[in-house]
Write a protein that holds these residues in place. Structure first.
Motif, PDB file in Angstrom:
ATOM      1  N   GLY A   1       0.837  -1.188   0.000  1.00 24.67           N
ATOM      2  CA  GLY A   1       0.000   0.000   0.000  1.00 24.67           C
ATOM      3  C   GLY A   1       0.873   1.239   0.000  1.00 24.67           C
ATOM      4  N   VAL A   2       0.541   2.209  -0.844  1.00 25.50           N
ATOM      5  CA  VAL A   2       1.309   3.450  -0.958  1.00 25.50           C
ATOM      6  C   VAL A   2       0.358   4.626  -0.768  1.00 25.50           C
ATOM      7  CG1 VAL A   2       2.778   4.854  -2.458  1.00 25.50           C
ATOM      8  CG2 VAL A   2       2.883   2.351  -2.599  1.00 25.50           C
ATOM      9  N   ASP A   3       0.758   5.585   0.074  1.00 24.94           N
ATOM     10  CA  ASP A   3      -0.095   6.752   0.306  1.00 24.94           C
ATOM     11  C   ASP A   3       0.771   7.921   0.780  1.00 24.94           C
ATOM     12  OD1 ASP A   3      -3.262   7.180   0.521  1.00 24.94           O
ATOM     13  OD2 ASP A   3      -2.281   8.449   2.025  1.00 24.94           O
ATOM     14  N   PRO A   4       0.384   9.154   0.434  1.00 21.88           N
ATOM     15  CA  PRO A   4       1.162  10.315   0.878  1.00 21.88           C
ATOM     16  C   PRO A   4       0.854  10.774   2.299  1.00 21.88           C
ATOM     17  CG  PRO A   4      -0.605  11.038  -0.555  1.00 21.88           C
ATOM     18  CD  PRO A   4      -0.629   9.532  -0.569  1.00 21.88           C
ATOM     19  N   SER A   5      -0.168  10.200   2.956  1.00 19.03           N
ATOM     20  CA  SER A   5      -0.549  10.621   4.305  1.00 19.03           C
ATOM     21  C   SER A   5       0.029   9.683   5.360  1.00 19.03           C
ATOM     22  CB  SER A   5      -2.071  10.664   4.446  1.00 19.03           C
ATOM     23  OG  SER A   5      -2.444  10.828   5.802  1.00 19.03           O
ATOM     24  N   GLY A   6       0.945  10.205   6.164  1.00 16.23           N
ATOM     25  CA  GLY A   6       1.507   9.393   7.241  1.00 16.23           C
ATOM     26  C   GLY A   6       0.465   8.986   8.255  1.00 16.23           C
ATOM     27  N   GLY A   7      -0.498   9.872   8.523  1.00 17.61           N
ATOM     28  CA  GLY A   7      -1.556   9.553   9.473  1.00 17.61           C
ATOM     29  C   GLY A   7      -2.427   8.407   9.001  1.00 17.61           C
ATOM     30  N   PHE A   8      -2.783   8.415   7.715  1.00 23.71           N
ATOM     31  CA  PHE A   8      -3.580   7.327   7.174  1.00 23.71           C
ATOM     32  C   PHE A   8      -2.792   6.015   7.199  1.00 23.71           C
ATOM     33  CE2 PHE A   8      -7.023   9.500   4.366  1.00 23.71           C
ATOM     34  CZ  PHE A   8      -7.420  10.255   5.461  1.00 23.71           C
ATOM     35  N   LEU A   9      -1.506   6.079   6.859  1.00 22.67           N
ATOM     36  CA  LEU A   9      -0.684   4.868   6.863  1.00 22.67           C
ATOM     37  C   LEU A   9      -0.535   4.287   8.266  1.00 22.67           C
ATOM     38  CD1 LEU A   9       2.163   5.693   4.317  1.00 22.67           C
ATOM     39  CD2 LEU A   9       0.161   4.226   3.972  1.00 22.67           C
ATOM     40  N   ALA A  10      -0.487   5.151   9.271  1.00 19.07           N
ATOM     41  CA  ALA A  10      -0.397   4.651  10.648  1.00 19.07           C
ATOM     42  C   ALA A  10      -1.628   3.831  10.999  1.00 19.07           C
ATOM     43  CB  ALA A  10      -0.239   5.825  11.616  1.00 19.07           C
ATOM     44  N   THR A  11      -2.798   4.306  10.573  1.00 19.59           N
ATOM     45  CA  THR A  11      -4.029   3.543  10.801  1.00 19.59           C
ATOM     46  C   THR A  11      -3.991   2.223  10.045  1.00 19.59           C
ATOM     47  OG1 THR A  11      -5.326   5.557  11.142  1.00 19.59           O
ATOM     48  CG2 THR A  11      -6.539   3.570  10.531  1.00 19.59           C
ATOM     49  N   ALA A  12      -3.562   2.260   8.784  1.00 13.60           N
ATOM     50  CA  ALA A  12      -3.507   1.044   7.975  1.00 13.60           C
ATOM     51  C   ALA A  12      -2.540   0.018   8.567  1.00 13.60           C
ATOM     52  CB  ALA A  12      -3.095   1.397   6.551  1.00 13.60           C
ATOM     53  N   ARG A  13      -1.363   0.472   8.984  1.00  9.91           N
ATOM     54  CA  ARG A  13      -0.366  -0.456   9.547  1.00  9.91           C
ATOM     55  C   ARG A  13      -0.879  -1.111  10.823  1.00  9.91           C
ATOM     56  NH1 ARG A  13       3.590   3.912   8.218  1.00  9.91           N
ATOM     57  NH2 ARG A  13       4.761   3.203   6.379  1.00  9.91           N
ATOM     58  N   SER A  14      -1.585  -0.351  11.638  1.00 15.97           N
ATOM     59  CA  SER A  14      -2.065  -0.895  12.912  1.00 15.97           C
ATOM     60  C   SER A  14      -3.136  -1.956  12.704  1.00 15.97           C
ATOM     61  CB  SER A  14      -2.614   0.235  13.792  1.00 15.97           C
ATOM     62  OG  SER A  14      -3.827   0.759  13.257  1.00 15.97           O
ATOM     63  N   ARG A  15      -3.859  -1.860  11.601  1.00 19.37           N
ATOM     64  CA  ARG A  15      -4.966  -2.776  11.342  1.00 19.37           C
ATOM     65  C   ARG A  15      -4.568  -3.967  10.484  1.00 19.37           C
ATOM     66  NH1 ARG A  15      -8.025  -0.870   7.972  1.00 19.37           N
ATOM     67  NH2 ARG A  15      -9.705  -2.349   8.380  1.00 19.37           N
ATOM     68  N   LEU A  16      -3.558  -3.783   9.624  1.00 19.33           N
ATOM     69  CA  LEU A  16      -3.269  -4.779   8.590  1.00 19.33           C
ATOM     70  C   LEU A  16      -1.781  -5.147   8.571  1.00 19.33           C
ATOM     71  CD1 LEU A  16      -5.372  -3.018   5.820  1.00 19.33           C
ATOM     72  CD2 LEU A  16      -6.058  -5.034   7.145  1.00 19.33           C
ATOM     73  N   PRO A  17      -1.318  -5.878   9.582  1.00 20.62           N
ATOM     74  CA  PRO A  17       0.112  -6.222   9.637  1.00 20.62           C
ATOM     75  C   PRO A  17       0.565  -7.156   8.516  1.00 20.62           C
ATOM     76  CG  PRO A  17      -1.129  -7.390  11.339  1.00 20.62           C
ATOM     77  CD  PRO A  17      -2.062  -6.377  10.752  1.00 20.62           C
ATOM     78  N   ALA A  18      -0.360  -7.808   7.812  1.00 19.06           N
ATOM     79  CA  ALA A  18       0.024  -8.722   6.740  1.00 19.06           C
ATOM     80  C   ALA A  18       0.434  -7.997   5.470  1.00 19.06           C
ATOM     81  CB  ALA A  18      -1.124  -9.687   6.436  1.00 19.06           C
ATOM     82  N   ALA A  19       0.127  -6.706   5.375  1.00 15.55           N
ATOM     83  CA  ALA A  19       0.502  -5.920   4.198  1.00 15.55           C
ATOM     84  C   ALA A  19       1.708  -5.054   4.517  1.00 15.55           C
ATOM     85  CB  ALA A  19      -0.668  -5.046   3.758  1.00 15.55           C
ATOM     86  N   THR A  20       2.343  -4.543   3.475  1.00 11.50           N
ATOM     87  CA  THR A  20       3.456  -3.598   3.606  1.00 11.50           C
ATOM     88  C   THR A  20       2.966  -2.234   3.154  1.00 11.50           C
ATOM     89  OG1 THR A  20       5.061  -5.338   3.130  1.00 11.50           O
ATOM     90  CG2 THR A  20       5.807  -3.052   2.852  1.00 11.50           C
TER      91      THR A  20
END
Length: 260
Positions: free
Chosen positions: A64-83
């Protein structure tokens, strides 16, 4: 000048992230990507589409690629199986031809250069790979936003220029088809995906607009409290509120698919 805000993941989830998940659940199977594929989710946000890929497509990997660090923090916390990586859809941190599926959910209309983003999708896709995206039908079928902007225009006509239905002519079948074909993609198809958006109460509908995440909430946050209250009351008057207080709306997305 726009007031779009993309910084805090939980606020966005309450606003449209939860509805994006319902679209993603139909979108991913429609792509027909075999198990074991390498996926790239450009503009992944809080991970609604990434989650659907992990759940429904049995991928070998998902980036997953995104310019928002805040959004990525939410994604990482929920989906550890993805990068997840910080980056732009117009300059994906992926090698040429390295992905079997390149997708984007609710992002094409927000990137500064959609043509460049589509070209990047095609660049990182392997030969025969699926390249696809979906966007809201802001001009017509995204009812929760249509009710908001119609009421807002009555109270504060100055906000009309920020209405996504006006700002994003890309979000229709013909422009999406043209964008994909101009990127050199073949077998281009566009289809609607309609999902229910049911709110338990007016507060359930209105509270996400106060979180400041996205186009309409970002603009609302710039207004004085008295003007926000006027818009709230105008929206309430327009909505089809049932006897039990619930509000049943629908949301339409346009999905485009092609092959490299």
């Amino acid at each position: 000048m726009t007031t779009d805000v993309w910084a805090e993941g939980d606020g966005y989830e309450a606003y449209v992230g939860r509805w994006s998940r319902a679209v993603a659940a139909e979108f991913v199977p429609w792509l027909g990507v075999p198990a074991g594929a390498r996926w790239v989710d450009a503009g992944c946000g809080t991970g609604a589409l990434t989650e659907a890929v992990l759940t429904l497509a049995a991928p070998a990997s998902v980036l997953g690629v995104d310019p928002s660090g805040g959004f990525l923090a939410t994604a990482r916390s929920r989906l550890p199986a993805a990068t997840f990586e910080l980056g732009s859809a117009e300059a994906l941190p992926v090698a040429d031809g390295a992905a079997d599926a390149v997708v984007g959910g609710l992002m094409l209309n927000f990137v500064p250069d959609a043509t460049a983003a589509a070209a990047e999708f095609a660049r990182v896709a392997a030969r025969g790979a699926v390249v696809a995206a979906y966007v809201w039908d802001y001009a017509d079928g995204m009812e929760l936003m249509r009710h908001f902007w119609a009421a807002a225009a009555d109270v504060d006509p100055g906000g009309a220029a920020l209405d996504e239905g006006t700002r994003f002519p890309l979000c229709r079948p013909e422009p999406l088809t043209e964008l994909w074909e101009d990127a050199g993609l073949a077998d281009v198809t566009v289809r609607p995906i309609d999902v229910p958006t049911r709110f338990a109460s007016f507060d359930d509908y209105w509270r996400p607009f106060l979180a400041g995440q996205g186009a309409a909430p970002g603009w609302l946050a710039t207004l004085p409290p008295s003007r926000r209250d006027e818009i709230r009351d105008a929206v309430r008057a327009r909505l089809p509120i049932a006897a039990d207080g619930s509000i049943a709306l629908t949301a339409r997305a346009w999905a485009v698919r092609g092959r490299r």
